[in-house]
Design a protein around this motif. Sequence first.
Motif, PDB file in Angstrom:
ATOM      1  N   ARG A  21       0.853  -1.188   0.000  1.00  0.00           N
ATOM      2  CA  ARG A  21       0.000   0.000   0.000  1.00  0.00           C
ATOM      3  C   ARG A  21       0.889   1.238   0.000  1.00  0.00           C
ATOM      4  O   ARG A  21       1.880   1.301   0.720  1.00  0.00           O
ATOM      5  CB  ARG A  21      -0.893  -0.014   1.237  1.00  0.00           C
ATOM      6  CG  ARG A  21      -1.850   1.143   1.297  1.00  0.00           C
ATOM      7  CD  ARG A  21      -2.828   0.994   2.464  1.00  0.00           C
ATOM      8  NE  ARG A  21      -3.650   2.181   2.523  1.00  0.00           N
ATOM      9  CZ  ARG A  21      -3.854   2.892   3.617  1.00  0.00           C
ATOM     10  NH1 ARG A  21      -3.320   2.529   4.761  1.00  0.00           N
ATOM     11  NH2 ARG A  21      -4.615   3.966   3.573  1.00  0.00           N
ATOM     12  N   GLN A  22       0.543   2.225  -0.836  1.00  0.00           N
ATOM     13  CA  GLN A  22       1.306   3.462  -0.908  1.00  0.00           C
ATOM     14  C   GLN A  22       0.623   4.521  -0.056  1.00  0.00           C
ATOM     15  O   GLN A  22      -0.570   4.798  -0.236  1.00  0.00           O
ATOM     16  CB  GLN A  22       1.450   3.921  -2.354  1.00  0.00           C
ATOM     17  CG  GLN A  22       2.308   2.950  -3.164  1.00  0.00           C
ATOM     18  CD  GLN A  22       2.441   3.375  -4.606  1.00  0.00           C
ATOM     19  OE1 GLN A  22       1.459   3.654  -5.262  1.00  0.00           O
ATOM     20  NE2 GLN A  22       3.670   3.406  -5.093  1.00  0.00           N
ATOM     21  N   VAL A  23       1.398   5.084   0.879  1.00  0.00           N
ATOM     22  CA  VAL A  23       0.880   6.129   1.755  1.00  0.00           C
ATOM     23  C   VAL A  23       1.725   7.384   1.587  1.00  0.00           C
ATOM     24  O   VAL A  23       2.894   7.322   1.186  1.00  0.00           O
ATOM     25  CB  VAL A  23       0.838   5.689   3.238  1.00  0.00           C
ATOM     26  CG1 VAL A  23      -0.108   4.513   3.428  1.00  0.00           C
ATOM     27  CG2 VAL A  23       2.222   5.365   3.758  1.00  0.00           C
ATOM     28  N   VAL A  24       1.104   8.514   1.883  1.00  0.00           N
ATOM     29  CA  VAL A  24       1.754   9.806   1.720  1.00  0.00           C
ATOM     30  C   VAL A  24       1.515  10.612   2.992  1.00  0.00           C
ATOM     31  O   VAL A  24       0.418  10.620   3.529  1.00  0.00           O
ATOM     32  CB  VAL A  24       1.163  10.568   0.506  1.00  0.00           C
ATOM     33  CG1 VAL A  24       1.814  11.920   0.347  1.00  0.00           C
ATOM     34  CG2 VAL A  24       1.307   9.748  -0.753  1.00  0.00           C
ATOM     35  N   GLY A  25       2.572  11.287   3.432  1.00  0.00           N
ATOM     36  CA  GLY A  25       2.445  12.114   4.616  1.00  0.00           C
ATOM     37  C   GLY A  25       3.112  13.460   4.441  1.00  0.00           C
ATOM     38  O   GLY A  25       3.841  13.694   3.473  1.00  0.00           O
ATOM     39  N   HIS A 103      -1.110  -3.912  10.667  1.00  0.00           N
ATOM     40  CA  HIS A 103      -1.513  -4.905   9.657  1.00  0.00           C
ATOM     41  C   HIS A 103      -0.461  -5.974   9.386  1.00  0.00           C
ATOM     42  O   HIS A 103      -0.741  -6.946   8.705  1.00  0.00           O
ATOM     43  CB  HIS A 103      -1.881  -4.198   8.345  1.00  0.00           C
ATOM     44  CG  HIS A 103      -3.035  -3.259   8.485  1.00  0.00           C
ATOM     45  ND1 HIS A 103      -4.325  -3.689   8.655  1.00  0.00           N
ATOM     46  CD2 HIS A 103      -3.091  -1.909   8.506  1.00  0.00           C
ATOM     47  CE1 HIS A 103      -5.134  -2.653   8.765  1.00  0.00           C
ATOM     48  NE2 HIS A 103      -4.409  -1.547   8.689  1.00  0.00           N
ATOM     49  N   GLY A 104       0.770  -5.775   9.873  1.00  0.00           N
ATOM     50  CA  GLY A 104       1.819  -6.767   9.664  1.00  0.00           C
ATOM     51  C   GLY A 104       2.269  -6.889   8.218  1.00  0.00           C
ATOM     52  O   GLY A 104       2.778  -7.929   7.816  1.00  0.00           O
ATOM     53  N   THR A 105       2.066  -5.826   7.429  1.00  0.00           N
ATOM     54  CA  THR A 105       2.487  -5.832   6.029  1.00  0.00           C
ATOM     55  C   THR A 105       3.359  -4.614   5.759  1.00  0.00           C
ATOM     56  O   THR A 105       3.327  -3.639   6.498  1.00  0.00           O
ATOM     57  CB  THR A 105       1.266  -5.780   5.084  1.00  0.00           C
ATOM     58  OG1 THR A 105       0.514  -4.604   5.371  1.00  0.00           O
ATOM     59  CG2 THR A 105       0.386  -7.001   5.250  1.00  0.00           C
ATOM     60  N   PHE A 106       4.132  -4.695   4.692  1.00  0.00           N
ATOM     61  CA  PHE A 106       4.985  -3.572   4.326  1.00  0.00           C
ATOM     62  C   PHE A 106       4.216  -2.537   3.521  1.00  0.00           C
ATOM     63  O   PHE A 106       3.378  -2.877   2.683  1.00  0.00           O
ATOM     64  CB  PHE A 106       6.208  -4.046   3.534  1.00  0.00           C
ATOM     65  CG  PHE A 106       7.287  -4.592   4.416  1.00  0.00           C
ATOM     66  CD1 PHE A 106       8.210  -3.740   5.016  1.00  0.00           C
ATOM     67  CD2 PHE A 106       7.372  -5.946   4.674  1.00  0.00           C
ATOM     68  CE1 PHE A 106       9.192  -4.233   5.846  1.00  0.00           C
ATOM     69  CE2 PHE A 106       8.354  -6.452   5.505  1.00  0.00           C
ATOM     70  CZ  PHE A 106       9.260  -5.586   6.094  1.00  0.00           C
ATOM     71  N   TYR A 107       4.517  -1.276   3.797  1.00  0.00           N
ATOM     72  CA  TYR A 107       3.955  -0.139   3.092  1.00  0.00           C
ATOM     73  C   TYR A 107       5.087   0.629   2.444  1.00  0.00           C
ATOM     74  O   TYR A 107       6.236   0.542   2.869  1.00  0.00           O
ATOM     75  CB  TYR A 107       3.243   0.817   4.060  1.00  0.00           C
ATOM     76  CG  TYR A 107       1.886   0.361   4.567  1.00  0.00           C
ATOM     77  CD1 TYR A 107       1.465  -0.954   4.511  1.00  0.00           C
ATOM     78  CD2 TYR A 107       1.025   1.280   5.133  1.00  0.00           C
ATOM     79  CE1 TYR A 107       0.225  -1.331   5.000  1.00  0.00           C
ATOM     80  CE2 TYR A 107      -0.215   0.911   5.620  1.00  0.00           C
ATOM     81  CZ  TYR A 107      -0.608  -0.404   5.544  1.00  0.00           C
ATOM     82  OH  TYR A 107      -1.830  -0.776   6.021  1.00  0.00           O
ATOM     83  N   GLU A 108       4.733   1.404   1.440  1.00  0.00           N
ATOM     84  CA  GLU A 108       5.670   2.337   0.818  1.00  0.00           C
ATOM     85  C   GLU A 108       5.189   3.743   1.166  1.00  0.00           C
ATOM     86  O   GLU A 108       4.061   4.116   0.824  1.00  0.00           O
ATOM     87  CB  GLU A 108       5.669   2.118  -0.700  1.00  0.00           C
ATOM     88  CG  GLU A 108       6.660   2.981  -1.446  1.00  0.00           C
ATOM     89  CD  GLU A 108       6.655   2.664  -2.927  1.00  0.00           C
ATOM     90  OE1 GLU A 108       7.620   2.021  -3.379  1.00  0.00           O
ATOM     91  OE2 GLU A 108       5.682   3.025  -3.623  1.00  0.00           O
TER      92      GLU A 108
END
Length: 164
Positions: A21-25, A103-108
Amino acid sequence: MACLVARSGRELQRYDNLGRRQVVGCIPYRFKSCSDGSVGDELEVLVITSQKGQARGMMFPKGGWELDESVEEAASRESLEEAGVLGNVEDGLGKWNFLSKRHGTFYEGYMFPLLVTKQLDLWPEKNVRQRIWMAVDEAREVCRDWWMKEALDILVERHTSLQQ
């Protein structure tokens, strides 16, 4: 006055080619005012609580990057929804891959500085988050995410080099 509502759902969510999942901050910032009313060169940054409260740690606004927006638009939207601030999204601070504890998953994750030009009294997540302006050193202490701390260090280094 327009009604502001935070986006929800994952129908438009972006994922990279590895399924992350791609997140932006954003790191909302301003220059601290001096006692004489002038603007100094010391940075203050705006941190927010998680929706679960301050006990879960402080962070900078971030959320999903959606298919119908640019990465800069997503950064601006997240700052408005979560922290109630508007401003100028500046050049990116970088990209990080991190493990979501929830969630125990990798994010970008992508981070941007946001020079705040307006702070709203009402914003979509006002009832579920607190926002606090603080000095950079204090923000580094209370920020729960290592990758956001790295982004903060890059922002500080960028401003330090501009001042010299």
